[in-house]
Structures are given as structure tokens and as C-alpha cells.
Design a protein around this motif. Structure first.
Motif, PDB file in Angstrom:
ATOM      1  N   PRO A  46      11.340  -1.183   5.875  1.00  0.00           N
ATOM      2  CA  PRO A  46      10.683  -1.240   6.599  1.00  0.00           C
ATOM      3  C   PRO A  46       9.627  -1.561   7.620  1.00  0.00           C
ATOM      4  N   ARG A  47      10.252  -0.561   8.458  1.00  0.00           N
ATOM      5  CA  ARG A  47       9.562   0.287   9.731  1.00  0.00           C
ATOM      6  C   ARG A  47       8.791   0.950   9.312  1.00  0.00           C
ATOM      7  N   LEU A  48       8.863   1.734   8.012  1.00  0.00           N
ATOM      8  CA  LEU A  48       7.369   2.766   7.434  1.00  0.00           C
ATOM      9  C   LEU A  48       6.029   2.298   8.304  1.00  0.00           C
ATOM     10  N   SER A  49       5.389   1.650   7.788  1.00  0.00           N
ATOM     11  CA  SER A  49       4.557   0.681   8.351  1.00  0.00           C
ATOM     12  C   SER A  49       4.189   0.961   9.907  1.00  0.00           C
ATOM     13  N   GLU A  50       5.022   1.144  10.603  1.00  0.00           N
ATOM     14  CA  GLU A  50       4.280   1.432  11.540  1.00  0.00           C
ATOM     15  C   GLU A  50       4.281   2.592  11.879  1.00  0.00           C
ATOM     16  N   SER A  72       4.614   3.212  -1.083  1.00  0.00           N
ATOM     17  CA  SER A  72       3.195   3.540  -1.769  1.00  0.00           C
ATOM     18  C   SER A  72       2.790   1.919  -0.244  1.00  0.00           C
ATOM     19  N   ARG A  73       3.343   1.087   0.043  1.00  0.00           N
ATOM     20  CA  ARG A  73       2.610  -0.071   0.354  1.00  0.00           C
ATOM     21  C   ARG A  73       2.286   0.696   2.150  1.00  0.00           C
ATOM     22  N   ALA A  74       3.048   1.490   2.940  1.00  0.00           N
ATOM     23  CA  ALA A  74       2.602   1.854   3.648  1.00  0.00           C
ATOM     24  C   ALA A  74       1.709   2.637   4.106  1.00  0.00           C
ATOM     25  N   VAL A  75       1.388   3.293   2.775  1.00  0.00           N
ATOM     26  CA  VAL A  75       1.063   4.407   3.335  1.00  0.00           C
ATOM     27  C   VAL A  75      -0.936   3.493   2.554  1.00  0.00           C
ATOM     28  N   LYS A  76      -1.028   2.642   1.460  1.00  0.00           N
ATOM     29  CA  LYS A  76      -1.776   1.733   1.539  1.00  0.00           C
ATOM     30  C   LYS A  76      -2.006   1.027   2.598  1.00  0.00           C
ATOM     31  N   GLY A  77      -1.279   0.868   3.549  1.00  0.00           N
ATOM     32  CA  GLY A  77      -1.509   0.076   4.809  1.00  0.00           C
ATOM     33  C   GLY A  77      -1.629   0.784   5.421  1.00  0.00           C
ATOM     34  N   GLY A  78      -2.043   2.452   5.559  1.00  0.00           N
ATOM     35  CA  GLY A  78      -2.916   2.994   6.084  1.00  0.00           C
ATOM     36  C   GLY A  78      -2.116   3.906   7.618  1.00  0.00           C
ATOM     37  N   VAL A  79      -1.012   3.967   6.374  1.00  0.00           N
ATOM     38  CA  VAL A  79      -0.148   5.563   7.609  1.00  0.00           C
ATOM     39  C   VAL A  79      -0.395   6.723   6.394  1.00  0.00           C
TER      40      VAL A  79
END
Length: 216
Positions: A46-50, A72-79
């Protein structure tokens, strides 16, 4: 400090561990904190998004639904997501959500290791600044590609090894967005020694920095 995750594995012919070390050193030289993992389970963290950047170097293999959904969710969020050759463009063949995010999927490399020409199509893009068309020896990737990609370089197939693709112009380098995230891909880089080719190395390094928003 910007943080990057490199996840390596899959088919050993692409020398994923050696290449992961090279890519890690490239990012460290730009001030990144780099973590290397060799299991797709890292994509479920879950820390991928950071993170600032994710670099998959994982040819073929399989990825769990929960892993690709979190990635995919992390990249969609800006990673940022950046990859090259089969490490990103021929990974997780059954995961269409992954392919949708990357903007392309490998199909074939007619003739295997051959000499071919890379043509720069966007000299105005900072990733390609100062780079002219160049000759390259490697696998010439024939791919299925998303028409929404912002293509920076192409190659033209001769038809010598597959007559029905004679004259086909194929994207080699592109960038795109997946939600808020920047995605970069280059089909160059079959094995570790190809990072010794200045154009290949420069293009990929600049592409990673662009994806990580460390460059415009």
C-alpha cells in the motif's frame, strides 16, 4: 528525497538483476533513494502510492490481480512508471490492465538480434534533446501500441524477416499519462551491455526522470 522502487525478475535472458543494479545506480546518481525487490508481491504494498517512481524489470511471468490493481491505482494517483524492452513491454501477458497502463505490448522481434535504425520523431522534446537518428543492434520490437501514446522515436521494418510487415513504422520510445501518473517506455535494452550505448542510456535516464517529475 525522491524514492524509487525497482522490481526485477522473470525471464533471465534479459539479465534482470544486472540491469536492475545499473538502473538503481543511475537513479542514485540523481539523488533518489532506491529500493530493489525481486517479487511481484512488491506491487501490492500500500505504500506504493508514496513513491516518486516505479521501474518494472520483469519479463513475462504472472502478476496477481491485487498486485496489478494496486500498481495501477498508484500510477493513476500520480506515481511515475518507467520501463524498457521486455522488462516492461513484455511483462504479465495475461494482465490487460497492466498493458492498458503501459501503452503497448510486445508481439515479436523478427530476425532476433539484428541491426536497425532508430529515428527520432520529437527533437523538440527534452527527453530527445541533442539526440539524432542512430543505428542500433538488438531485437527490433514489433508491438501492439496505444494510439494515444506520445511517440518520441520510431523504427521501420525492412520485411527481410517477415515480408508482410515491410515498411511498417513502429514506435520505439513513447510517453503517456495514466490518470495523474506519467508513464515512459523504450523498447531498447535487451541485455545489460546495451546500457553502454549512449543514446539508449540517455533516453532511458531522461525518461525515468520525466516520469518521476524530476524533469520537465
Amino acid at each position: 528525497m525522491s524514492e524509487a522502487l525497482i522490481v526485477w525478475g522473470g525471464w533471465t535472458g534479459h539479465e534482470p538483476e544486472q540491469c536492475a543494479t545499473i538502473v538503481a545506480d543511475m537513479l542514485k546518481s540523481e539523488g533518489f533513494k532506491v529500493t530493489l525487490e525481486n517479487s511481484t508481491a512488491a506491487f501490492a504494498d500500500p505504500r506504493l502510492s508514496e513513491l516518486s517512481l516505479i521501474v518494472p524489470i520483469f519479463t513475462m511471468s504472472k502478476i496477481e490481480k491485487s498486485e496489478v490493481e494496486n500498481l495501477s491505482r498508484a500510477v493513476k494517483g500520480g506515481v511515475g512508471l518507467a520501463g524498457y524492452h521486455g522488462g516492461m513491454g513484455d511483462a504479465f501477458r495475461e494482465a490487460v490492465e497492466y498493458q492498458f497502463m503501459c501503452g503497448g505490448q510486445w508481439v515479436a522481434h523478427p530476425g532476433n538480434i539484428i541491426d536497425y535504425r532508430v529515428n527520432i520523431t520529437r527533437h523538440d522534446d527534452p527527453i530527445m534533446h541533442g539526440i539524432d537518428d542512430f543505428d542500433y543492434r538488438s531485437e527490433q520490437y514489433y508491438m501492439h501500441v496505444d494510439p494515444s501514446n506520445d511517440v518520441l522515436a520510431t523504427t521501420t521494418f525492412s520485411g527481410e524477416h517477415a515480408s508482410w510487415i515491410d515498411g511498417v513504422v513502429m514506435p520505439v520510445v513513447w510517453k503517456r499519462h495514466h490518470g495523474q501518473g506519467r508513464v515512459f517506455y523504450s523498447s531498447l535494452g535487451h541485455v545489460a551491455k546495451e546500457f553502454d550505448v549512449p543514446q539508449m542510456r540517455t533516453i532511458f535516464k531522461r525518461g525515468m526522470l520525466w516520469a518521476a517529475r524530476a524533469a520537465s
